[in-house]
Motif scaffolding. Structure first.
Motif, short mmCIF file in Angstrom:
data_model
loop_
_atom_site.label_atom_id
_atom_site.label_comp_id
_atom_site.label_asym_id
_atom_site.label_seq_id
_atom_site.Cartn_x
_atom_site.Cartn_y
_atom_site.Cartn_z
N LYS A 21 0.80 -1.22 0.00
CA LYS A 21 0.00 0.00 0.00
C LYS A 21 0.83 1.28 0.00
CE LYS A 21 -4.13 -1.58 -0.14
NZ LYS A 21 -4.98 -1.28 -1.27
N ALA A 22 1.96 1.28 0.75
CA ALA A 22 2.75 2.50 0.88
C ALA A 22 4.07 2.19 1.57
CB ALA A 22 1.99 3.53 1.70
N PRO A 23 5.04 3.08 1.41
CA PRO A 23 6.26 2.92 2.21
C PRO A 23 5.90 3.10 3.69
CG PRO A 23 6.59 4.55 0.47
CD PRO A 23 5.12 4.21 0.50
N ALA A 24 6.48 2.27 4.55
CA ALA A 24 6.23 2.41 5.99
C ALA A 24 6.90 3.67 6.52
CB ALA A 24 6.72 1.18 6.72
N ASN A 25 8.07 3.97 5.98
CA ASN A 25 8.82 5.15 6.36
C ASN A 25 9.83 5.41 5.25
OD1 ASN A 25 10.63 7.01 7.40
ND2 ASN A 25 10.62 6.15 9.43
N GLU A 26 9.76 6.56 4.65
CA GLU A 26 10.61 6.85 3.49
C GLU A 26 12.08 6.98 3.85
OE1 GLU A 26 8.99 10.03 1.18
OE2 GLU A 26 7.04 9.07 1.05
N MET A 27 12.40 7.08 5.13
CA MET A 27 13.78 7.26 5.56
C MET A 27 14.47 5.94 5.91
SD MET A 27 13.99 10.43 5.11
CE MET A 27 15.58 10.79 5.79
N ASP A 28 13.73 4.84 5.98
CA ASP A 28 14.31 3.55 6.35
C ASP A 28 15.23 3.02 5.26
OD1 ASP A 28 13.02 3.43 8.75
OD2 ASP A 28 11.48 2.01 8.10
N ALA A 29 16.31 2.39 5.68
CA ALA A 29 17.19 1.69 4.75
C ALA A 29 17.57 0.37 5.40
CB ALA A 29 18.41 2.53 4.44
N PRO A 30 17.24 -0.79 4.86
CA PRO A 30 16.49 -0.94 3.61
C PRO A 30 15.03 -0.51 3.76
CG PRO A 30 16.74 -3.07 4.67
CD PRO A 30 17.53 -2.07 5.49
N MET A 31 14.43 -0.21 2.63
CA MET A 31 13.05 0.26 2.59
C MET A 31 12.12 -0.76 3.24
SD MET A 31 10.92 2.62 1.67
CE MET A 31 11.44 3.63 0.31
N ARG A 32 11.15 -0.26 4.00
CA ARG A 32 10.12 -1.11 4.60
C ARG A 32 8.77 -0.68 4.02
NH1 ARG A 32 10.63 -2.28 10.58
NH2 ARG A 32 9.00 -0.74 10.64
N TRP A 33 7.91 -1.67 3.74
CA TRP A 33 6.64 -1.43 3.09
C TRP A 33 5.47 -1.81 3.99
CZ3 TRP A 33 6.72 1.19 -1.35
CH2 TRP A 33 7.91 1.22 -2.05
N SER A 34 4.38 -1.06 3.85
CA SER A 34 3.13 -1.37 4.55
C SER A 34 2.28 -2.22 3.61
CB SER A 34 2.41 -0.07 4.90
OG SER A 34 1.16 -0.33 5.46
N LEU A 35 1.91 -3.41 4.08
CA LEU A 35 1.08 -4.33 3.29
C LEU A 35 -0.26 -4.52 3.98
CD1 LEU A 35 4.08 -5.04 2.52
CD2 LEU A 35 3.23 -7.31 2.01
N GLN A 36 -1.31 -4.69 3.18
CA GLN A 36 -2.65 -4.90 3.71
C GLN A 36 -3.23 -6.17 3.12
OE1 GLN A 36 -5.25 -1.61 3.13
NE2 GLN A 36 -7.04 -2.68 3.87
N SER A 37 -3.86 -6.98 3.97
CA SER A 37 -4.49 -8.22 3.52
C SER A 37 -5.64 -7.92 2.57
CB SER A 37 -5.01 -9.00 4.73
OG SER A 37 -5.78 -10.11 4.31
#
Length: 62
Positions: A21-37
């Motif tokens: 759905k969206a990046p969880a936090n644009e500053m994270d490295a490596p990138m983390r993503w928000s997923l929805q069922s």
């Protein structure tokens, strides 16, 4: 990466399909993503990009 669908292969919700759905936090490295069922809008996960690329944990759904 947005709107990409993945099937969870391990753990409590194995077999469920999630959509990015969206990046969880644009500053994270490596990138983390928000997923929805897809079946339960209340069920959301935060997953690192390197974990999503692990074929033993997540399978891309066409």
């Amino acid at each position: 990466m947005l709107n990409t669908r993945y099937r969870k292969l391990t753990g409590l919700h194995a077999g469920h399909v999630y959509e990015v759905k969206a990046p969880a936090n644009e500053m994270d490295a490596p990138m983390r993503w928000s997923l929805q069922s897809e079946t339960d809008a209340e069920q959301k996960l935060i997953v690192a990009e390197d974990e999503l690329s692990n074929p033993s944990r997540w399978q891309p759904v066409g």
